[in-house]
Design a protein around this motif. Structure first.
Motif, PDB file in Angstrom:
ATOM      1  N   ARG A 160      -8.239  -2.351   4.601  1.00  0.00           N
ATOM      2  CA  ARG A 160      -7.515  -3.320   3.999  1.00  0.00           C
ATOM      3  C   ARG A 160      -6.581  -2.740   2.777  1.00  0.00           C
ATOM      4  NH1 ARG A 160      -6.913  -8.688   2.969  1.00  0.00           N
ATOM      5  NH2 ARG A 160      -8.696  -9.422   4.219  1.00  0.00           N
ATOM      6  N   ASP A 161      -7.104  -2.075   2.028  1.00  0.00           N
ATOM      7  CA  ASP A 161      -6.243  -1.584   0.923  1.00  0.00           C
ATOM      8  C   ASP A 161      -5.345  -0.517   1.385  1.00  0.00           C
ATOM      9  OD1 ASP A 161      -8.040  -2.830  -0.916  1.00  0.00           O
ATOM     10  OD2 ASP A 161      -9.236  -1.019  -1.594  1.00  0.00           O
ATOM     11  N   MET A 162      -5.590   0.204   2.322  1.00  0.00           N
ATOM     12  CA  MET A 162      -4.375   0.925   2.900  1.00  0.00           C
ATOM     13  C   MET A 162      -3.306   0.274   3.523  1.00  0.00           C
ATOM     14  SD  MET A 162      -5.400   4.234   5.235  1.00  0.00           S
ATOM     15  CE  MET A 162      -4.245   5.212   6.063  1.00  0.00           C
ATOM     16  N   ASP A 172       3.006  -3.700   0.641  1.00  0.00           N
ATOM     17  CA  ASP A 172       3.775  -3.631  -0.429  1.00  0.00           C
ATOM     18  C   ASP A 172       4.910  -2.743  -0.676  1.00  0.00           C
ATOM     19  OD1 ASP A 172       1.621  -5.597  -1.406  1.00  0.00           O
ATOM     20  OD2 ASP A 172       0.570  -3.821  -2.519  1.00  0.00           O
ATOM     21  N   GLU A 173       4.761  -1.524  -0.189  1.00  0.00           N
ATOM     22  CA  GLU A 173       5.978  -0.523  -0.103  1.00  0.00           C
ATOM     23  C   GLU A 173       6.993  -0.765   0.966  1.00  0.00           C
ATOM     24  OE1 GLU A 173       6.577   2.138  -1.763  1.00  0.00           O
ATOM     25  OE2 GLU A 173       4.520   1.964  -2.828  1.00  0.00           O
ATOM     26  N   ASP A 174       6.712  -1.255   2.276  1.00  0.00           N
ATOM     27  CA  ASP A 174       7.494  -1.916   3.121  1.00  0.00           C
ATOM     28  C   ASP A 174       8.940  -0.869   3.311  1.00  0.00           C
ATOM     29  OD1 ASP A 174       8.658  -3.595   5.067  1.00  0.00           O
ATOM     30  OD2 ASP A 174       9.798  -4.717   3.783  1.00  0.00           O
ATOM     31  N   LYS A 175       8.452   0.238   3.286  1.00  0.00           N
ATOM     32  CA  LYS A 175       9.310   1.298   3.797  1.00  0.00           C
ATOM     33  C   LYS A 175       8.484   2.569   4.159  1.00  0.00           C
ATOM     34  CE  LYS A 175       9.367   3.350  -0.767  1.00  0.00           C
ATOM     35  NZ  LYS A 175      10.312   3.786  -2.105  1.00  0.00           N
ATOM     36  N   TYR A 176       9.144   3.605   4.709  1.00  0.00           N
ATOM     37  CA  TYR A 176       8.484   4.894   5.150  1.00  0.00           C
ATOM     38  C   TYR A 176       7.932   5.539   4.011  1.00  0.00           C
ATOM     39  CZ  TYR A 176       9.881   4.244  10.157  1.00  0.00           C
ATOM     40  OH  TYR A 176      10.221   3.875  11.282  1.00  0.00           O
ATOM     41  N   ILE A 177       6.612   5.917   4.191  1.00  0.00           N
ATOM     42  CA  ILE A 177       6.102   6.606   3.023  1.00  0.00           C
ATOM     43  C   ILE A 177       4.939   7.771   3.913  1.00  0.00           C
ATOM     44  CG2 ILE A 177       5.732   4.912   1.257  1.00  0.00           C
ATOM     45  CD1 ILE A 177       3.221   4.103   2.373  1.00  0.00           C
ATOM     46  N   ASN A 178       4.751   8.880   3.145  1.00  0.00           N
ATOM     47  CA  ASN A 178       3.975   9.859   3.646  1.00  0.00           C
ATOM     48  C   ASN A 178       2.513   9.791   3.243  1.00  0.00           C
ATOM     49  OD1 ASN A 178       3.618  10.750   0.882  1.00  0.00           O
ATOM     50  ND2 ASN A 178       5.140  12.518   1.232  1.00  0.00           N
ATOM     51  N   MET A 212      -4.591   5.296  -2.632  1.00  0.00           N
ATOM     52  CA  MET A 212      -6.131   5.096  -2.530  1.00  0.00           C
ATOM     53  C   MET A 212      -7.036   5.493  -3.233  1.00  0.00           C
ATOM     54  SD  MET A 212      -6.252   3.178   0.340  1.00  0.00           S
ATOM     55  CE  MET A 212      -7.815   3.336   1.187  1.00  0.00           C
ATOM     56  N   ASP A 213      -6.529   6.837  -3.887  1.00  0.00           N
ATOM     57  CA  ASP A 213      -7.442   7.376  -4.901  1.00  0.00           C
ATOM     58  C   ASP A 213      -7.769   6.680  -5.987  1.00  0.00           C
ATOM     59  OD1 ASP A 213      -8.877  10.223  -5.036  1.00  0.00           O
ATOM     60  OD2 ASP A 213      -7.604  10.445  -6.730  1.00  0.00           O
ATOM     61  N   SER A 260     -10.653  11.392   1.142  1.00  0.00           N
ATOM     62  CA  SER A 260      -9.976  12.638   1.961  1.00  0.00           C
ATOM     63  C   SER A 260      -8.974  12.328   2.938  1.00  0.00           C
ATOM     64  CB  SER A 260     -11.217  13.236   2.988  1.00  0.00           C
ATOM     65  OG  SER A 260     -11.409  12.524   3.993  1.00  0.00           O
ATOM     66  N   PHE A 261      -8.113  13.411   3.126  1.00  0.00           N
ATOM     67  CA  PHE A 261      -6.876  13.409   4.162  1.00  0.00           C
ATOM     68  C   PHE A 261      -7.525  13.011   5.486  1.00  0.00           C
ATOM     69  CE2 PHE A 261      -3.795  15.451   1.106  1.00  0.00           C
ATOM     70  CZ  PHE A 261      -2.665  14.667   1.362  1.00  0.00           C
ATOM     71  N   ASP A 262      -8.845  13.585   6.010  1.00  0.00           N
ATOM     72  CA  ASP A 262      -9.331  13.136   7.024  1.00  0.00           C
ATOM     73  C   ASP A 262      -9.457  11.669   7.241  1.00  0.00           C
ATOM     74  OD1 ASP A 262      -9.857  15.169   8.850  1.00  0.00           O
ATOM     75  OD2 ASP A 262     -12.068  14.996   8.642  1.00  0.00           O
ATOM     76  N   THR A 263      -9.949  10.943   6.220  1.00  0.00           N
ATOM     77  CA  THR A 263     -10.036   9.471   6.384  1.00  0.00           C
ATOM     78  C   THR A 263      -8.657   8.769   6.586  1.00  0.00           C
ATOM     79  OG1 THR A 263     -11.873   9.547   5.039  1.00  0.00           O
ATOM     80  CG2 THR A 263     -10.890   7.609   5.018  1.00  0.00           C
ATOM     81  N   ILE A 264      -7.502   9.359   5.827  1.00  0.00           N
ATOM     82  CA  ILE A 264      -6.475   8.861   5.734  1.00  0.00           C
ATOM     83  C   ILE A 264      -5.912   8.879   7.118  1.00  0.00           C
ATOM     84  CG2 ILE A 264      -3.958   8.928   4.789  1.00  0.00           C
ATOM     85  CD1 ILE A 264      -6.029   7.864   2.639  1.00  0.00           C
ATOM     86  N   TYR A 265      -5.722  10.232   7.468  1.00  0.00           N
ATOM     87  CA  TYR A 265      -4.983  10.642   8.966  1.00  0.00           C
ATOM     88  C   TYR A 265      -5.911   9.793  10.096  1.00  0.00           C
ATOM     89  CZ  TYR A 265      -1.642  13.845   7.241  1.00  0.00           C
ATOM     90  OH  TYR A 265      -0.427  14.307   6.604  1.00  0.00           O
TER      91      TYR A 265
END
Length: 137
Positions: free
Chosen positions: A22-24, A30-36, A44-45, A52-57
């Motif tokens: 949900r937070d991701m 909220d950003e409504d644009k391309y982000i990395n 999230m941090d 971890s990047f693992d969780t993000i990816y």
């Protein structure tokens, strides 16, 4: 697309709902644009130190598979944005800030007329440049 719509899609496909997801999703909405991915990890941090990047990816892959987010490559890096839930359209993407603008025109009929005999399965049109705000900066 709004966060609640995305959560509904996740649940409909038998995936687990979590506060992290949900937070991701909220970051994307909220950003409504391309982000990395790094931008997402920083956001999230704050609530999940050491995420971890693992969780993000892993979640990016799931969201992409479920058509909750869209992706593009800018400057050799994958960037993501919340998917549009609107009618068929294309995007102008700012190469500096990742902001997007809707392009209502679709050139597919003209393209098809120039390629007789081919079968086009799908298409994605992205126009890249520098937005008005970044030109002023």
């Amino acid at each position: 697309m709004k966060t609640e719509e995305a959560i509904k899609i996740i649940k409909q496909h038998g995936h687990k709902y979590t506060d992290k997801r949900r937070d991701m999703l909220n970051i994307f909405v909220d950003e409504d644009k391309y982000i990395n991915a790094k931008h997402i990890q920083r956001g999230m941090d704050q609530h999940y130190p050491g995420i971890s990047f693992d969780t993000i990816y892993r979640n990016l892959h799931l969201f992409k598979e479920l058509n909750i987010i869209e992706s593009t490559e800018l400057d050799g890096e994958m960037k993501f944005r919340i998917a549009c839930a609107e009618h068929h359209h294309h995007h102008f993407i700012c190469e500096q800030c990742g902001d997007t603008k809707v392009i209502e025109f679709c050139p597919m009929e003209e393209i098809k007329s120039k390629l007789p005999g081919v079968e086009i399965k799908q298409h994605k049109l992205e126009v890249y440049g520098i937005c008005e705000q970044c030109q002023l900066a």
